[in-house]
Design a protein around this motif. Sequence first.
Motif, PDB file in Angstrom:
ATOM      1  N   PHE A  19       0.635  -1.468   0.023  1.00  0.00           N
ATOM      2  CA  PHE A  19       0.404  -0.271   0.100  1.00  0.00           C
ATOM      3  C   PHE A  19       0.732   0.881  -0.101  1.00  0.00           C
ATOM      4  O   PHE A  19       0.607   2.214  -0.689  1.00  0.00           O
ATOM      5  CB  PHE A  19      -0.925   0.282   1.345  1.00  0.00           C
ATOM      6  N   VAL A  20       2.139   1.066   0.722  1.00  0.00           N
ATOM      7  CA  VAL A  20       2.711   2.197   0.997  1.00  0.00           C
ATOM      8  C   VAL A  20       3.627   2.594  -0.365  1.00  0.00           C
ATOM      9  O   VAL A  20       3.447   3.749  -0.685  1.00  0.00           O
ATOM     10  CB  VAL A  20       3.561   2.448   2.165  1.00  0.00           C
ATOM     11  N   ILE A  21       3.829   1.615  -0.301  1.00  0.00           N
ATOM     12  CA  ILE A  21       4.467   1.477  -2.303  1.00  0.00           C
ATOM     13  C   ILE A  21       3.882   2.294  -3.004  1.00  0.00           C
ATOM     14  O   ILE A  21       4.611   2.859  -3.916  1.00  0.00           O
ATOM     15  CB  ILE A  21       5.196   0.151  -2.516  1.00  0.00           C
ATOM     16  N   LYS A  22       2.755   1.668  -3.546  1.00  0.00           N
ATOM     17  CA  LYS A  22       1.665   2.287  -4.164  1.00  0.00           C
ATOM     18  C   LYS A  22       1.511   3.865  -4.683  1.00  0.00           C
ATOM     19  O   LYS A  22       1.566   4.199  -5.269  1.00  0.00           O
ATOM     20  CB  LYS A  22       0.607   0.743  -4.405  1.00  0.00           C
ATOM     21  N   ALA A  23       1.295   3.881  -2.745  1.00  0.00           N
ATOM     22  CA  ALA A  23       1.326   5.244  -2.470  1.00  0.00           C
ATOM     23  C   ALA A  23       2.420   6.326  -3.193  1.00  0.00           C
ATOM     24  O   ALA A  23       1.540   7.502  -4.216  1.00  0.00           O
ATOM     25  CB  ALA A  23       0.916   5.945  -0.824  1.00  0.00           C
ATOM     26  N   ALA A  24       3.577   5.573  -3.107  1.00  0.00           N
ATOM     27  CA  ALA A  24       4.300   6.697  -3.314  1.00  0.00           C
ATOM     28  C   ALA A  24       4.494   6.808  -5.285  1.00  0.00           C
ATOM     29  O   ALA A  24       4.901   7.484  -5.403  1.00  0.00           O
ATOM     30  CB  ALA A  24       6.101   6.354  -2.957  1.00  0.00           C
ATOM     31  N   LEU A  25       4.188   5.128  -5.675  1.00  0.00           N
ATOM     32  CA  LEU A  25       4.561   5.379  -7.090  1.00  0.00           C
ATOM     33  C   LEU A  25       3.710   6.207  -8.070  1.00  0.00           C
ATOM     34  O   LEU A  25       4.026   6.825  -9.031  1.00  0.00           O
ATOM     35  CB  LEU A  25       4.615   3.629  -7.635  1.00  0.00           C
ATOM     36  N   ALA A  55      16.402  -8.263  -7.602  1.00  0.00           N
ATOM     37  CA  ALA A  55      16.766  -7.487  -7.592  1.00  0.00           C
ATOM     38  C   ALA A  55      17.696  -6.717  -7.944  1.00  0.00           C
ATOM     39  O   ALA A  55      17.512  -5.971  -9.638  1.00  0.00           O
ATOM     40  CB  ALA A  55      16.440  -6.510  -6.404  1.00  0.00           C
ATOM     41  N   LYS A  56      18.761  -7.453  -7.971  1.00  0.00           N
ATOM     42  CA  LYS A  56      19.971  -6.874  -8.353  1.00  0.00           C
ATOM     43  C   LYS A  56      20.270  -7.125 -10.546  1.00  0.00           C
ATOM     44  O   LYS A  56      20.661  -6.494 -10.876  1.00  0.00           O
ATOM     45  CB  LYS A  56      21.282  -7.130  -8.362  1.00  0.00           C
ATOM     46  N   GLN A  57      20.227  -8.703 -10.640  1.00  0.00           N
ATOM     47  CA  GLN A  57      20.064  -8.671 -12.467  1.00  0.00           C
ATOM     48  C   GLN A  57      18.919  -7.896 -12.954  1.00  0.00           C
ATOM     49  O   GLN A  57      18.840  -8.165 -14.080  1.00  0.00           O
ATOM     50  CB  GLN A  57      19.943 -10.360 -11.925  1.00  0.00           C
ATOM     51  N   LEU A  58      17.480  -7.646 -12.080  1.00  0.00           N
ATOM     52  CA  LEU A  58      16.942  -6.484 -12.674  1.00  0.00           C
ATOM     53  C   LEU A  58      16.114  -5.684 -12.792  1.00  0.00           C
ATOM     54  O   LEU A  58      15.585  -4.492 -13.230  1.00  0.00           O
ATOM     55  CB  LEU A  58      15.087  -7.436 -12.480  1.00  0.00           C
ATOM     56  N   GLY A  59      17.606  -5.277 -11.948  1.00  0.00           N
ATOM     57  CA  GLY A  59      17.565  -3.904 -11.670  1.00  0.00           C
ATOM     58  C   GLY A  59      16.139  -2.834 -10.582  1.00  0.00           C
ATOM     59  O   GLY A  59      15.955  -1.676 -11.173  1.00  0.00           O
ATOM     60  N   ALA A  60      15.723  -3.797  -9.842  1.00  0.00           N
ATOM     61  CA  ALA A  60      14.267  -3.715  -9.257  1.00  0.00           C
ATOM     62  C   ALA A  60      15.172  -2.630  -7.862  1.00  0.00           C
ATOM     63  O   ALA A  60      15.889  -2.670  -7.003  1.00  0.00           O
ATOM     64  CB  ALA A  60      13.849  -4.456  -9.182  1.00  0.00           C
ATOM     65  N   MET A  61      14.166  -2.706  -7.404  1.00  0.00           N
ATOM     66  CA  MET A  61      13.867  -2.025  -5.855  1.00  0.00           C
ATOM     67  C   MET A  61      13.418  -2.885  -5.060  1.00  0.00           C
ATOM     68  O   MET A  61      12.540  -3.708  -4.999  1.00  0.00           O
ATOM     69  CB  MET A  61      14.372  -0.400  -5.426  1.00  0.00           C
ATOM     70  N   ILE A  62      13.751  -2.383  -3.862  1.00  0.00           N
ATOM     71  CA  ILE A  62      13.005  -2.921  -2.987  1.00  0.00           C
ATOM     72  C   ILE A  62      12.615  -2.343  -1.906  1.00  0.00           C
ATOM     73  O   ILE A  62      13.202  -1.916  -1.267  1.00  0.00           O
ATOM     74  CB  ILE A  62      13.609  -4.256  -2.577  1.00  0.00           C
ATOM     75  N   GLY A  63      11.014  -2.732  -1.202  1.00  0.00           N
ATOM     76  CA  GLY A  63      10.737  -1.904  -0.218  1.00  0.00           C
ATOM     77  C   GLY A  63      10.515  -2.919   0.557  1.00  0.00           C
ATOM     78  O   GLY A  63       9.597  -4.401   0.175  1.00  0.00           O
ATOM     79  N   PHE A  64      10.466  -2.990   2.089  1.00  0.00           N
ATOM     80  CA  PHE A  64       9.927  -4.248   2.781  1.00  0.00           C
ATOM     81  C   PHE A  64       9.478  -3.575   4.418  1.00  0.00           C
ATOM     82  O   PHE A  64      10.098  -2.213   4.740  1.00  0.00           O
ATOM     83  CB  PHE A  64      11.670  -4.651   3.318  1.00  0.00           C
ATOM     84  N   THR A  65       8.700  -4.405   4.796  1.00  0.00           N
ATOM     85  CA  THR A  65       7.940  -4.270   6.224  1.00  0.00           C
ATOM     86  C   THR A  65       8.284  -5.769   7.464  1.00  0.00           C
ATOM     87  O   THR A  65       8.163  -6.526   6.833  1.00  0.00           O
ATOM     88  CB  THR A  65       7.012  -4.419   6.929  1.00  0.00           C
TER      89      THR A  65
END
Length: 279
Positions: A19-25, A55-65
Motif C-alpha cells: 500500500f505504501v509503495i503504491k502510494a509513493a509510486l 533485484a540486482k539482476q533486474l535493476g529493481a528496488m525493494i520495499g520491505f516491512t
Amino acid sequence: MEKSIIYVVSDSVGETAEFVIKAALSQFMSENDYDLYRIPYVENIEVLRGAVYHAKQLGAMIGFTLVRPEFRQFLIQEARDKQVECVDIIGPMLQAMERKFQKKPKEEPGLIHKLDEDYFRRVEAIEFAVRYDDGRDPRGVAQADIVLIGVSRTSKTPLSQYLAHKQLKVANVPIVPEVDPPSSLFDLPAHKCIGLRINPEKLNGIRKERLKSLGLDDQAIYANVDRIESELSFFDDIINQLGCPVIDVSHKAVEETANIILNMINQPYWDYRDKQINQ
C-alpha cells in the motif's frame, strides 16, 4: 519503455508495504508503468538473500516491512553491498516508538491482521444478532453461542447487541404463553441458554412507559398486572424445563448483565446450576 520493478518483502502478508509503495509510486507513474512482486511470509535469511540477488539482476528496488530486527539488518546490509535501492518502511517507526514508549516491540509478524480478524468476527456477530433477534428465525438457536430467553421488555435485544460487540453470536427468544418456544431450544446444552427474569412491578412500569412512548393507552393488556404474572409464570415453567441459569435484570443496566454473562461463560456451568444471579 521498460517497466520499473519493485519487490515487496515482508515477514507477514505484505499488504502494508504494498500500500505504501503504491502510494509513493502514484507520484511518479501510472500502474501500467511498473510491476510489483510480493514476497510474503519471510522466515529465513536465504529468502532475503535471493530477493536482493534477483533485484540486482533486474535493476529493481525493494520495499520491505520486517518486524524482526535481524532480518531488517541483514536485508539492509545485503542490499547495500549489492548496490540495490532498498527502503525500510516499518523499521524507523518501530525504533522511534521503542524510544518513545521505553519498551521493546513484540517482534511478531502479522499482528495487525489478527486485529482485522477480530473486527470481522465482531461484524459477523452483530449481523447474527440482528438476523436472529426476537425469535424471528428459529434456526439461529442452534447456531448461537448464547441464547437469551425472557418475556418482552427484559432487554434481550440491546443485550444481544452488546454481547455481539464481544464477538459472541447471540440469538434471543421471546417467551409468550400463546407461542411455544422453538423445539431446538430444548435440544441445547443448558448452559447455552440464559433466562432473563424481572419482577412484576418493574416490568409493569417499563411496559406502561413503553405504551406511552407509542401514544397508546397504558391500561392495555400488555401492561396488565394479571397478564404480566401469567407471562412470568410461563417463563418459569420454560426455565424449569431447560434447567438453565437465570439472571434477575430488574435493577441491572445492560452492561452489568452482560458482564455477568461474560463471567459465566468463562467459568464451569455447574458453578451456576443451582444458583439464581440476583446480586
